[in-house]
Design an enzyme around this catalytic site. Structure first.
Site, mmCIF file in Angstrom:
data_model
loop_
_atom_site.group_PDB
_atom_site.id
_atom_site.type_symbol
_atom_site.label_atom_id
_atom_site.label_comp_id
_atom_site.label_asym_id
_atom_site.label_seq_id
_atom_site.Cartn_x
_atom_site.Cartn_y
_atom_site.Cartn_z
ATOM 1 N N TYR A 99 41.706 4.975 -62.644
ATOM 2 C CA TYR A 99 41.183 4.629 -61.244
ATOM 3 C C TYR A 99 40.371 3.462 -61.352
ATOM 4 O O TYR A 99 39.788 3.005 -62.145
ATOM 5 C CB TYR A 99 40.463 5.863 -60.707
ATOM 6 C CG TYR A 99 39.080 6.300 -61.059
ATOM 7 C CD1 TYR A 99 37.946 5.981 -60.563
ATOM 8 C CD2 TYR A 99 38.837 6.943 -62.233
ATOM 9 C CE1 TYR A 99 36.916 5.920 -60.830
ATOM 10 C CE2 TYR A 99 37.503 7.320 -62.475
ATOM 11 C CZ TYR A 99 36.284 6.779 -61.735
ATOM 12 O OH TYR A 99 35.184 6.948 -61.907
ATOM 13 N N CYS A 100 40.204 2.905 -60.024
ATOM 14 C CA CYS A 100 39.515 1.619 -59.708
ATOM 15 C C CYS A 100 38.865 1.911 -58.413
ATOM 16 O O CYS A 100 38.835 3.215 -57.509
ATOM 17 C CB CYS A 100 40.350 0.582 -59.573
ATOM 18 S SG CYS A 100 41.884 0.443 -58.532
ATOM 19 N N ALA A 101 38.865 0.837 -57.341
ATOM 20 C CA ALA A 101 38.468 1.047 -56.017
ATOM 21 C C ALA A 101 39.441 1.756 -55.051
ATOM 22 O O ALA A 101 39.043 2.653 -54.478
ATOM 23 C CB ALA A 101 37.956 -0.149 -55.436
ATOM 24 N N ILE A 128 38.724 5.526 -56.100
ATOM 25 C CA ILE A 128 37.435 6.321 -55.850
ATOM 26 C C ILE A 128 37.229 6.490 -54.247
ATOM 27 O O ILE A 128 36.744 7.162 -54.048
ATOM 28 C CB ILE A 128 36.278 5.820 -56.546
ATOM 29 C CG1 ILE A 128 35.101 6.642 -56.538
ATOM 30 C CG2 ILE A 128 35.753 4.295 -55.804
ATOM 31 C CD1 ILE A 128 34.171 6.638 -57.796
#
Length: 138
Positions: A99-101, A128
């Site tokens: 995951y990232c932003a 996120i």
């Protein structure tokens, strides 16, 4: 009168099949590419985290982003800018949710992991920002 003939008589163009309706495969959520990471919603990931063998959560955001937004508890942090040199820190046999932003960079990292022999890789849809669960902060 068939639809195609009616369209031509009325000067309307034929519809073009872009394949968009088959791009997202509901069965495995791989965006139509078997070499892409599976797309997983937050609820699915939360269920997996409760299992006997929870996945590795890999956060690929840069450190300033973590300090600003927090992270999912238990995550491993390897920024996307360092993943090529640090991929050996991860176990290719463990299911990994990246995951990232928002889900874009993590999709690219997931693709890279698959190319490096990782068997089970998923991308957290929405990153996120779409995570409804607990967030840790510094």
């Amino acid at each position: 009168m068939n639809e195609s003939y009616r369209r031509r008589l009325q000067g309307q163009p034929e519809p073009v099949d872009t394949g968009a309706d088959t791009l997202f495969d509901e069965d495995d959520n791989r965006m139509g590419n078997p070499h892409s990471p599976r797309q997983m919603k937050a609820a699915e990931v939360q269920q997996l985290l409760q299992s006997e063998e929870p996945p590795v959560l890999l956060d690929v955001r840069e450190k300033p982003e973590l300090m600003m937004s927090g992270w999912i508890p238990g995550s491993v942090h390897i920024p996307m800018s360092q993943i090529v040199g640090r991929v050996s820190e991860l176990d290719p046999k463990r299911f990994t949710v990246v995951y990232c932003a928002s889900g874009m960079r993590s999709f690219d990292v997931g693709f890279l992991l698959i190319q490096n022999g990782f068997g089970g890789v998923a991308n957290l849809v929405g990153g996120i920002h779409g995570w409804p669960g607990q967030i840790e902060r510094a």
